[in-house]
Design a protein around this motif. Structure first.
Motif, PDB file in Angstrom:
ATOM      1  N   ASN A   1       5.790  42.927  49.721  1.00 28.91           N
ATOM      2  CA  ASN A   1       5.776  44.365  49.322  1.00 28.91           C
ATOM      3  C   ASN A   1       7.222  44.394  49.622  1.00 28.91           C
ATOM      4  O   ASN A   1       7.801  45.281  49.600  1.00 28.91           O
ATOM      5  N   GLY A   2       7.560  43.781  48.926  1.00 27.95           N
ATOM      6  CA  GLY A   2       9.376  44.041  48.364  1.00 27.95           C
ATOM      7  C   GLY A   2      10.191  44.049  49.068  1.00 27.95           C
ATOM      8  O   GLY A   2      10.312  43.507  49.903  1.00 27.95           O
ATOM      9  N   TYR A   3      11.331  44.560  48.801  1.00 30.57           N
ATOM     10  CA  TYR A   3      12.762  44.083  50.145  1.00 30.57           C
ATOM     11  C   TYR A   3      12.784  45.893  50.635  1.00 30.57           C
ATOM     12  O   TYR A   3      12.552  46.939  49.845  1.00 30.57           O
ATOM     13  N   LEU A   4      13.650  45.145  51.583  1.00 27.62           N
ATOM     14  CA  LEU A   4      13.826  46.056  52.516  1.00 27.62           C
ATOM     15  C   LEU A   4      14.766  47.909  51.952  1.00 27.62           C
ATOM     16  O   LEU A   4      14.317  49.109  52.069  1.00 27.62           O
ATOM     17  N   GLN A   5      15.541  47.438  50.629  1.00 26.68           N
ATOM     18  CA  GLN A   5      16.441  48.044  50.231  1.00 26.68           C
ATOM     19  C   GLN A   5      15.113  49.355  49.079  1.00 26.68           C
ATOM     20  O   GLN A   5      15.329  50.570  49.088  1.00 26.68           O
ATOM     21  N   ASN A   6      14.262  48.907  49.239  1.00 21.41           N
ATOM     22  CA  ASN A   6      12.708  49.196  48.457  1.00 21.41           C
ATOM     23  C   ASN A   6      12.786  50.464  49.099  1.00 21.41           C
ATOM     24  O   ASN A   6      12.005  52.485  48.582  1.00 21.41           O
ATOM     25  N   TYR A   7      13.118  50.842  50.053  1.00 28.21           N
ATOM     26  CA  TYR A   7      12.022  51.532  51.599  1.00 28.21           C
ATOM     27  C   TYR A   7      13.244  52.525  51.658  1.00 28.21           C
ATOM     28  O   TYR A   7      12.882  54.244  51.520  1.00 28.21           O
ATOM     29  N   LEU A   8      13.967  52.345  51.939  1.00 28.11           N
ATOM     30  CA  LEU A   8      15.365  52.906  52.376  1.00 28.11           C
ATOM     31  C   LEU A   8      16.018  54.083  52.108  1.00 28.11           C
ATOM     32  O   LEU A   8      15.668  53.951  50.608  1.00 28.11           O
ATOM     33  N   GLY A   9      16.191  55.414  52.274  1.00 30.33           N
ATOM     34  CA  GLY A   9      16.774  56.618  51.577  1.00 30.33           C
ATOM     35  C   GLY A   9      14.891  57.613  50.699  1.00 30.33           C
ATOM     36  O   GLY A   9      15.438  58.466  49.358  1.00 30.33           O
ATOM     37  N   ASN A  10      13.554  56.594  50.477  1.00 39.03           N
ATOM     38  CA  ASN A  10      12.872  56.653  50.093  1.00 39.03           C
ATOM     39  C   ASN A  10      11.873  57.071  51.192  1.00 39.03           C
ATOM     40  O   ASN A  10      10.870  56.643  51.430  1.00 39.03           O
ATOM     41  N   SER A  11      11.579  58.442  50.717  1.00 35.93           N
ATOM     42  CA  SER A  11      10.699  58.849  51.957  1.00 35.93           C
ATOM     43  C   SER A  11       8.844  58.725  51.706  1.00 35.93           C
ATOM     44  O   SER A  11       8.441  58.901  53.121  1.00 35.93           O
ATOM     45  N   ASN A  12       8.780  58.505  50.678  1.00 39.39           N
ATOM     46  CA  ASN A  12       7.370  58.111  49.954  1.00 39.39           C
ATOM     47  C   ASN A  12       7.078  56.598  51.157  1.00 39.39           C
ATOM     48  O   ASN A  12       6.280  56.145  50.724  1.00 39.39           O
ATOM     49  N   ASN A  13       8.382  55.993  50.392  1.00 40.23           N
ATOM     50  CA  ASN A  13       7.731  54.754  51.207  1.00 40.23           C
ATOM     51  C   ASN A  13       8.179  54.637  52.135  1.00 40.23           C
ATOM     52  O   ASN A  13       7.865  53.126  53.285  1.00 40.23           O
TER      53      ASN A  13
ATOM     54  N   GLY B   1      16.452  55.431  58.607  1.00 40.96           N
ATOM     55  CA  GLY B   1      15.900  55.460  57.453  1.00 40.96           C
ATOM     56  C   GLY B   1      16.231  55.780  56.249  1.00 40.96           C
ATOM     57  O   GLY B   1      16.240  56.155  54.993  1.00 40.96           O
ATOM     58  N   ARG B   2      18.114  56.062  56.659  1.00 39.81           N
ATOM     59  CA  ARG B   2      19.074  56.242  54.889  1.00 39.81           C
ATOM     60  C   ARG B   2      19.680  54.520  54.448  1.00 39.81           C
ATOM     61  O   ARG B   2      19.913  53.911  55.745  1.00 39.81           O
ATOM     62  N   THR B   3      20.376  54.351  53.515  1.00 42.64           N
ATOM     63  CA  THR B   3      21.214  52.938  53.828  1.00 42.64           C
ATOM     64  C   THR B   3      22.953  53.321  54.476  1.00 42.64           C
ATOM     65  O   THR B   3      23.397  54.871  54.657  1.00 42.64           O
ATOM     66  N   ALA B   4      23.701  51.982  54.678  1.00 40.37           N
ATOM     67  CA  ALA B   4      24.693  52.109  55.987  1.00 40.37           C
ATOM     68  C   ALA B   4      24.830  52.832  54.854  1.00 40.37           C
ATOM     69  O   ALA B   4      26.942  53.385  55.244  1.00 40.37           O
ATOM     70  N   PHE B   5      25.344  52.709  53.322  1.00 35.12           N
ATOM     71  CA  PHE B   5      26.342  54.067  52.417  1.00 35.12           C
ATOM     72  C   PHE B   5      25.836  55.446  51.777  1.00 35.12           C
ATOM     73  O   PHE B   5      26.405  55.484  51.254  1.00 35.12           O
ATOM     74  N   ASP B   6      25.065  55.520  52.477  1.00 33.30           N
ATOM     75  CA  ASP B   6      24.634  57.439  52.346  1.00 33.30           C
ATOM     76  C   ASP B   6      25.686  58.149  51.965  1.00 33.30           C
ATOM     77  O   ASP B   6      26.593  58.375  53.394  1.00 33.30           O
ATOM     78  N   PRO B   7      25.726  59.032  51.394  1.00 36.71           N
ATOM     79  CA  PRO B   7      26.961  59.817  50.972  1.00 36.71           C
ATOM     80  C   PRO B   7      27.329  60.316  52.430  1.00 36.71           C
ATOM     81  O   PRO B   7      27.947  61.280  52.291  1.00 36.71           O
ATOM     82  N   ILE B   8      25.743  61.011  52.893  1.00 41.02           N
ATOM     83  CA  ILE B   8      26.055  61.771  54.157  1.00 41.02           C
ATOM     84  C   ILE B   8      27.001  61.296  55.012  1.00 41.02           C
ATOM     85  O   ILE B   8      27.931  61.858  55.843  1.00 41.02           O
ATOM     86  N   TYR B   9      26.969  60.027  55.389  1.00 41.33           N
ATOM     87  CA  TYR B   9      27.892  58.596  56.551  1.00 41.33           C
ATOM     88  C   TYR B   9      29.210  58.794  55.890  1.00 41.33           C
ATOM     89  O   TYR B   9      29.665  59.078  56.728  1.00 41.33           O
ATOM     90  N   LEU B  10      29.356  58.544  54.578  1.00 39.19           N
ATOM     91  CA  LEU B  10      30.481  58.344  54.186  1.00 39.19           C
ATOM     92  C   LEU B  10      30.947  59.571  54.167  1.00 39.19           C
ATOM     93  O   LEU B  10      32.967  59.374  54.170  1.00 39.19           O
ATOM     94  N   LYS B  11      30.754  60.956  54.290  1.00 39.80           N
ATOM     95  CA  LYS B  11      31.780  61.674  54.081  1.00 39.80           C
ATOM     96  C   LYS B  11      32.426  62.349  55.635  1.00 39.80           C
ATOM     97  O   LYS B  11      33.378  62.630  56.325  1.00 39.80           O
ATOM     98  N   GLU B  12      31.810  61.197  57.213  1.00 41.80           N
ATOM     99  CA  GLU B  12      31.760  61.034  58.180  1.00 41.80           C
ATOM    100  C   GLU B  12      33.315  59.455  57.826  1.00 41.80           C
ATOM    101  O   GLU B  12      33.915  60.151  58.991  1.00 41.80           O
ATOM    102  N   SER B  13      33.305  58.986  57.250  1.00 46.27           N
ATOM    103  CA  SER B  13      33.138  57.739  57.818  1.00 46.27           C
ATOM    104  C   SER B  13      33.254  56.816  56.457  1.00 46.27           C
ATOM    105  O   SER B  13      32.626  57.058  55.584  1.00 46.27           O
ATOM    106  N   ASP B  14      34.946  56.636  55.559  1.00 44.06           N
ATOM    107  CA  ASP B  14      34.639  55.623  54.587  1.00 44.06           C
ATOM    108  C   ASP B  14      33.703  54.184  54.384  1.00 44.06           C
ATOM    109  O   ASP B  14      33.332  53.545  54.072  1.00 44.06           O
ATOM    110  N   LYS B  15      33.915  54.006  56.215  1.00 38.30           N
ATOM    111  CA  LYS B  15      33.201  52.500  56.518  1.00 38.30           C
ATOM    112  C   LYS B  15      31.551  52.846  57.124  1.00 38.30           C
ATOM    113  O   LYS B  15      30.566  51.644  56.870  1.00 38.30           O
ATOM    114  N   GLY B  16      31.350  53.939  56.256  1.00 41.90           N
ATOM    115  CA  GLY B  16      29.766  54.364  57.048  1.00 41.90           C
ATOM    116  C   GLY B  16      28.816  54.103  57.779  1.00 41.90           C
ATOM    117  O   GLY B  16      29.390  54.912  58.690  1.00 41.90           O
ATOM    118  N   LEU B  17      27.614  54.234  58.066  1.00 45.82           N
ATOM    119  CA  LEU B  17      26.766  54.387  59.495  1.00 45.82           C
ATOM    120  C   LEU B  17      27.319  53.778  60.673  1.00 45.82           C
ATOM    121  O   LEU B  17      26.634  54.969  61.827  1.00 45.82           O
TER     122      LEU B  17
END
Length: 342
Positions: A125-137, A248-264
Motif C-alpha cells: 500500500n505504498g508509503y505514507l507520503q502517497n497519502y498526505l495531502g491527497n484527499s482521495n487517498n 492530513g497534510r505534510t509538515a511543510f505544507d504551504p498553509i503551515y509555512l505561511k505561519e512558521s518557517d519550521k512548518g506544522l
C-alpha cells in the motif's frame, strides 16, 4: 571491496538482475520519489526467491532467501551529498540486526557501476507520503486505521529505544512520512536507517553529540541548537508524523509555512495551547464525525481525538526533558484506540 561489503556479501544482488526486473529503471515501476534523495520501484526479482531475509542468525553465507519475489527497490543517486556508501551500510547493518513486525525486512543491496541500491520487502500500500495531502487517498484512512498506523510506528520506536538485545539502543534519527511504508494489511513498517546511531548498553539517558542531520520540519529543536541527539529526538519527529496524520497534510505544507518557517510543529503547538488544534484536523475526519455523515463510526470520537491530540502535543515539546518516552506514547495511543472502538 570494503570490509563492510565483505561482511554483507551474502546479501549482494547483481545490478543486471535489478535492471531486468525494472526494465532498466523504467518509470512504470516507480512507486515513490523523495526529492533528489532516492527513487522507489516495485518489481519482481526472478534471480532468487525471498524468505527469512537479512538476518545473519542461522543463515548460511551465500544463500539467498526463498519466498515472495515482489520487492521494493530503493535507488540512490550517485553524488548525493547527504547519502553515500557509509550511510547505505549503516542502514544495512541496522536492518540486519533488528527484527520487528513494524520494521521493514532487508532483502539485499547492490553497489555496482556507480549505483547504490537497497532492496527491501514489498509494502503493497505504498508509503505514507502517497497519502498526505491527497484527499482521495486520505479517504481510505479512517480514524481507526490512522490510529493503528501510529501505534505500529510507536511500537517500532519503543523496540529500538528500549527493547533491543543486549540492552543496546538505536536512535533512528530520521522518522518522517517518507520512511513509513504500509503493507497489504495496512501494517506500518519503518525504514530509512541511514543516519541511525547505536548507543551501547546502559546509556539510554546519554546523548550523542553529532552535527545535526535531518529534515528541517521534523528535527528536534533542542538537537538543532545543541547537536545533542537523544531518543527524545525521535519522539519529536514522531510527534510531527502524528500531527500530519491528524491534519492530513505534510509538515511543510504551504498553509503551515505561511505561519512558521519550521512548518506544522510550532503551528500545532500554538494551536493546542490556544485550544484551536481541533480546527486544524483533516476535513475528511470532520466530515466523518459530522452528525450528517452516512458513514457511521468512521470519524474520531471526542475521547479518542483528545487523547491523541494531547500525546502528539507532548511529543513536540520544545525541550527533550518535556517529552514522553515511547512506552508512554504507545500506552496513550492504545488508549485513544480503545476509546474509538469501545
Amino acid at each position: 571491496m570494503s570490509s563492510l561489503e565483505r561482511k554483507f556479501e551474502h546479501l549482494k544482488i547483481r545490478l543486471c538482475d535489478i535492471k531486468l526486473a525494472t526494465n532498466n529503471f523504467s518509470e512504470t515501476y516507480v512507486i515513490a520519489s523523495v526529492d533528489k534523495e532516492c527513487t522507489l520501484y516495485r518489481a519482481e526479482l526472478h534471480s532468487f526467491d525471498i524468505e527469512n531475509p537479512s538476518s545473519e542468525k542461522g543463515k548460511n553465507k551465500g544463500d539467498h532467501p526463498k519466498g515472495h519475489n515482489i520487492v521494493v527497490i530503493k535507488r540512490y543517486p550517485s553524488g548525493n551529498q547527504c547519502f553515500g556508501e557509509e550511510e547505505l551500510f549503516t542502514e544495512i547493518e541496522m536492518l540486519s540486526s533488528v527484527e520487528h513486525p513494524n520494521i521493514v525486512t532487508l532483502i539485499g543491496f547492490c553497489i555496482e557501476d556507480s549505483e547504490m541500491i537497497l532492496i527491501i520487502e514489498n509494502v503493497s500500500n505504498g508509503y505514507l507520503q502517497n497519502y498526505l495531502g491527497n484527499s482521495n487517498n486520505m479517504c481510505i484512512l479512517t480514524w481507526e486505521k490512522r490510529l493503528k498506523i501510529c501505534i505500529d510506528v510507536a511500537n517500532a520506536l519503543e523496540h529500538l529505544h528500549s527493547e533491543m538485545e543486549d540492552q543496546k539502543m538505536i536512535i533512528h534519527h530520521d522518522i518522517c512520512h517518507f520512511n513509513i511504508g504500509l503493507d497489504e494489511n495496512w501494517r506500518a513498517k519503518i525504514d530509512g536507517f541511514w543516519w541511525s546511531v547505536i548507543l551501547p548498553p546502559n546509556q539510554e539517558d546519554e546523548a550523542v553529540y553529532i552535527w545535526w542531520r535531518g529534515r528541517s520540519h521534523y528535527i528536534d529543536p533542542e538537537y538543532l541548537k545543541t547537536n545533542k541527539l537523544k531518543r527524545e529526538s525521535d519522539v519529536y519527529s514522531f510527534g510531527i508524523v502524528l500531527l500530519e496524520i491528524l491534519c492530513g497534510r505534510t509538515a511543510f505544507d504551504p498553509i503551515y509555512l505561511k505561519e512558521s518557517d519550521k512548518g506544522l510543529g510550532p503551528v500545532a503547538r500554538q494551536s493546542f495551547c490556544t485550544g484551536i488544534l481541533e480546527d486544524m484536523i483533516d476535513p475528511i475526519l470532520k466530515e466523518e464525525t459530522s452528525e450528517y455523515s452516512f458513514v457511521l463510526k468512521r470519524g474520531p470520537n471526542k475521547e479518542s481525538l483528545h487523547t491523541f491530540m494531547k500525546i502528539a502535543y507532548q511529543c513536540v515539546a520544545e525541550t527533550q526533558v518535556q517529552r514522553p518516552t515511547m512506552k508512554v506514547v504507545v500506552k496513550e495511543l492504545e488508549k485513544a484506540l480503545s476509546f474509538q472502538v469501545s
